[in-house]
Enzyme design. Sequence first.
Site, PDB file in Angstrom:
ATOM      1  N   GLU A   1       0.896  -1.297  -0.076  1.00 57.66           N
ATOM      2  CA  GLU A   1      -0.085   0.164  -0.158  1.00 57.66           C
ATOM      3  C   GLU A   1       0.743   1.352  -0.022  1.00 57.66           C
ATOM      4  O   GLU A   1       0.489   2.306  -0.718  1.00 57.66           O
ATOM      5  CB  GLU A   1      -0.802  -0.203   1.466  1.00 57.66           C
ATOM      6  CG  GLU A   1      -1.937   0.997   1.460  1.00 57.66           C
ATOM      7  CD  GLU A   1      -1.551   2.430   2.074  1.00 57.66           C
ATOM      8  OE1 GLU A   1      -2.069   3.442   2.145  1.00 57.66           O
ATOM      9  OE2 GLU A   1      -0.415   2.279   2.690  1.00 57.66           O
TER      10      GLU A   1
ATOM     11  N   ASP B   1      -7.808   1.328   8.354  1.00 57.19           N
ATOM     12  CA  ASP B   1      -6.560   1.888   8.205  1.00 57.19           C
ATOM     13  C   ASP B   1      -6.329   3.118   9.478  1.00 57.19           C
ATOM     14  O   ASP B   1      -7.391   3.830   9.602  1.00 57.19           O
ATOM     15  CB  ASP B   1      -6.332   2.688   6.706  1.00 57.19           C
ATOM     16  CG  ASP B   1      -4.867   2.542   6.505  1.00 57.19           C
ATOM     17  OD1 ASP B   1      -3.929   2.328   7.205  1.00 57.19           O
ATOM     18  OD2 ASP B   1      -4.547   3.181   5.261  1.00 57.19           O
TER      19      ASP B   1
END
Length: 367
Positions: A193, A240
């Site tokens: 990511e 997240d």
Amino acid sequence: MVRIFNAGVLGACIRSLLLANRALSYTELSDERLKQIALDPADFDIHNSNGLLAPLLITRVPGTEGQVVAQNHFVNFFSSHLPLWQVSWQNSTGTTPATGSRELPFQNIIFKREPQWCIDRPGTCGLLTLVAHYDSKIAPEGFIGATDSAAPCAMLMYTAKTIDAQLTKLWEGMEASGERSNVGVQIVLLDGEEAFVTWTATDSLYGSRALTTEWENSPLPGVATYHDPMDQISLFVLLDLLGSAGPKVPSYFQSTHWAYRRMAQIEKRMRELGALEATPMSAFLSDHDKQPSAFTKSWVSDDHEPFMHKGVPILHIITTPFPLVWHTMDDDGDHLDMPTVHDWAKITVAFTMEWMDLMNVSSTAMT
Ligand SMILES: [Zn+2]
């Protein structure tokens, strides 16, 4: 091409119907069930090497030893404790601006649990899709990324652990009664990511971009309900930057605000019931009453983007503002606020239980 396009449109229609259906049939958990969502602090103890979180509090940069250690932790946990979850890998390689011509491995891991009738006929279950990234940023050297996103990964492992036996009971009951629903769940642990140098369209989201490309080019059998694995995602819930005290998670998307409201309602009820631990100034999910006119066209760039651009509905659970420790050496285990970590884990479990319609499953199946 035309046939595929039509099938895609049909798939999208079916998904919309299922979403609407889900919104109507969604069964709230009772107060009693919410209070029964227990948590063993040892799972999140940052010094417990047998727990869910501690083994992830290492550097996890793609192409390094830490990446493999994290992968082994996930796979060993599921194979030892949750063998009914089907594991699959989606692998790609790529170069980054920081690592020259060397091809780095980006390896997403997917753990899926479906009822037997959907295993027998692939592509017939819609899938609640719970997502976090497990890689850590290459710089500063030694960066751990406890909130980013070791803790969210551990929360998803805990969610799988908590609902596993209940799903077995639920589907056994459906098998006996003949009233089957085609609802499954998958946990997607994404790699790559983080940007290696600077966040750009090509230097970020290595894993999620590769996964969307593969999934949208993997048509399911003609007798399936869904066109492809992208189409199978009933809701993409991305966790997240969670684990610091006092988080504020806005509702980013009007199209999924109804799902945000369900999660916010769970938080509110659990707090009122004394089932949560943190004592924040305001709710983690404080946008419950956000009005349609208040939604803007802005969002936080993250792993959901490649999916969102393909029409997948997104619930993005990320704090704004970011945690103070964001992308610093202080984003480590010692700086996690454990009551907040526990609360997010419990809220995620309760949301998943409601989605999977576990309200009426015998509470003896609770772990
Ligand atoms: Zn990050």
